[in-house]
Design an enzyme around this catalytic site. Structure first.
Site, PDB file in Angstrom:
ATOM      1  CB  ALA A 192     -25.380  -0.445  40.874  1.00 20.85           C
ATOM      2  CB  THR A 193     -20.101  -1.912  40.563  1.00 18.61           C
ATOM      3  OG1 THR A 193     -20.525  -1.499  39.259  1.00 18.61           O
ATOM      4  CG2 THR A 193     -19.057  -3.005  40.438  1.00 18.61           C
ATOM      5  CG  HIS A 244     -24.220   6.921  37.696  1.00 20.15           C
ATOM      6  ND1 HIS A 244     -24.099   6.663  36.359  1.00 20.15           N
ATOM      7  CD2 HIS A 244     -23.847   5.795  38.335  1.00 20.15           C
ATOM      8  CE1 HIS A 244     -23.651   5.426  36.198  1.00 20.15           C
ATOM      9  NE2 HIS A 244     -23.488   4.884  37.376  1.00 20.15           N
ATOM     10  CB  CYS A 302     -14.754  -1.244  23.920  1.00 22.45           C
ATOM     11  SG  CYS A 302     -15.071  -0.265  22.482  1.00 22.45           S
ATOM     12  CG  ASN A 357     -27.680  -3.076  31.507  1.00 20.21           C
ATOM     13  OD1 ASN A 357     -28.058  -4.118  32.038  1.00 20.21           O
ATOM     14  ND2 ASN A 357     -26.571  -2.997  30.827  1.00 20.21           N
ATOM     15  CB  THR A 368     -15.195   8.698  55.898  1.00 20.96           C
ATOM     16  OG1 THR A 368     -14.229   8.445  56.912  1.00 20.96           O
ATOM     17  CG2 THR A 368     -15.854  10.048  56.128  1.00 20.96           C
ATOM     18  CD  GLN A 379     -30.431   0.992  33.437  1.00 15.86           C
ATOM     19  OE1 GLN A 379     -31.199   1.920  33.170  1.00 15.86           O
ATOM     20  NE2 GLN A 379     -29.125   1.083  33.223  1.00 15.86           N
TER      21      GLN A 379
END
Ligand code: PLP
Length: 386
Positions: A74-75, A204, A328, A154, A243, A182
């Site tokens: 997604a990024t 994922h 973080c 999210n 590829t 999401q």
């Protein structure tokens, strides 16, 4: 038999469905061909598998297979959409509208574009996490080229009014892009019904592998043009060279097929479990729900346990894998900017927990989670009272 820690952090990532793993494994071994090799059976087998996966992905969001560009996640899809539109439509304008509660993939890309001359409006959200459509319309200028608002958040699971947003965008001749990472696979997402021009998501978060995702780029009714951000080889209609990750793509395809098939079932079952977890935990004094109760994903709840220290809460809950309302950064632990945008204080953000259920979450796990959280919160409050 319960296995510890119990995984309730499925908005961060999901396990790969065993059926997805079975489907993709042969593409590491027997069928290892390069999908771009046109001269032999190895290449043809890989290409065929990619074509099939493209159909599976397209079916989940109701688009044509050729509208799908495979990426690394997604990024990358978000980067390609935002940067690709900014570059292509530079002669039309430089203004982008987004929201403060977007994922960093969108916010950081917008920050980057600002350095390149983009004007970006970051819409605020109300206490439920929703943007205001009036405010959106007011923010539009003759230079606006793109509205980018996520489908579902999210951290809170809050679902934005996607159809209304795309309608406003198109009334003003502006493209509409959504980070649907999401939402896809969890609730029905239909790029035709919602008139979405660009849509990003990833494998994922839907029981597929990491490192593979997709960008939908509209061709029907309105041909959306984006400039490639990766050059070399001209793969994916020239929009994303490199590829193809054939095993990953096969896995993403299978994951999409399973989501389409099992969504109604998963949706009902997980909503029941989530509602039970939530209502039990909200009975603990000084606990609140974050985000809209009405407009949200069925398998997520974000709760604040007021007047507790976030760190002790997380430490106490070592049997549960959940996310707290902090992140973080390079320097320190920061309170969640999403929760702060809803009006939460730093302290309330720190003492918030996000529970994200999955296809594999059981009723037994939820019962355990309820008891465990209750015990830990009770204990911490007793300590605090002394
Ligand atoms: C996870 C997530 C991303 C990033 O996805 P990657 O595949 O890890 O790059 C982007 N947006 C949202 C809303 C997410 O939840």
């Amino acid at each position: 038999m319960l296995k510890f820690p119990i995984y309730l952090d499925n908005n961060a990532t999901t396990p790969v469905d065993p059926r997805v793993l079975d489907a993709l494994l042969p593409y590491f071994t027997e069928h290892f061909g390069n999908a771009a090799s046109r001269n032999h059976a190895f290449g043809w087998a890989a290409e065929e598998a990619v074509d099939f996966a493209r159909e599976q992905v397209a079916a989940l969001i109701n688009c044509k297979p050729k509208d799908i560009v495979f990426t690394s996640g997604a990024t990358e899809s978000v980067n390609l959409a935002l940067k690709g539109v900014f570059e292509t439509y530079a002669s039309k304008g430089n203004h982008i509208i987004t929201a403060v509660t977007e994922h960093k993939a969108v916010l950081d890309t917008c920050k980057h574009l600002e350095k390149l001359g983009a004007q970006v409006t970051y819409l605020p959200v109300n206490s439920e996490g929703l943007i205001d459509l009036q405010e959106l319309e007011t923010a539009i200028t003759p230079k606006t080229i793109l509205i980018a608002v996520m489908y579902a958040n999210n951290e809170t699971g809050v679902i934005q009014p996607i159809r209304e947003i795309s309608t406003i965008a198109h009334q003003h001749g502006i493209l509409f892009m959504t980070d649907a990472t999401q939402a896809v696979g969890k609730i029905p997402v239909d790029v035709e019904a919602d008139q979405i021009d660009l849509l990003a998501f990833t494998g994922h978060k839907i029981y597929g592998p990491k490192g593979v995702g997709a960008l939908y780029v509209r061709r029907k009714n309105q041909l959306v043009k984006i400039t490639a951000q990766m050059d070399g080889g001209g793969h994916e209609r020239g929009l994303r060279s490199g590829t193809l990750n054939v095993p990953g793509i096969v896995g993403l395809g299978k994951a999409c097929e399973l989501c389409l098939l099992e969504m109604p079932n998963d949706h009902t079952r997980l909503k029941t479990l989530r509602d039970h977890l939530e209502s039990e935990l909200l009975q603990i004094t000084d606990t609140q729900l974050n985000g809209s109760k009405m407009y949200r994903l069925p398998h997520v709840t974000n709760l604040t346990f007021k007047h507790l220290e976030g760190e002790s809460l997380m430490l106490g809950l070592k049997d549960l894998a959940v996310s707290s309302g902090s992140a973080c950064t390079s320097a320190a632990i920061e309170p969640s900017y999403v929760l702060k945008a809803l009006g939460l204080s730093d302290d309330f953000a720190y003492s918030s927990l996000r529970f994200g259920l999955s296809r594999f979450t059981t009723a037994e796990e939820i019962e355990y989670a309820i008891t465990h959280v209750r015990n830990v919160v009770d204990k911490l409050r007793q300590i605090a009272a002394h």
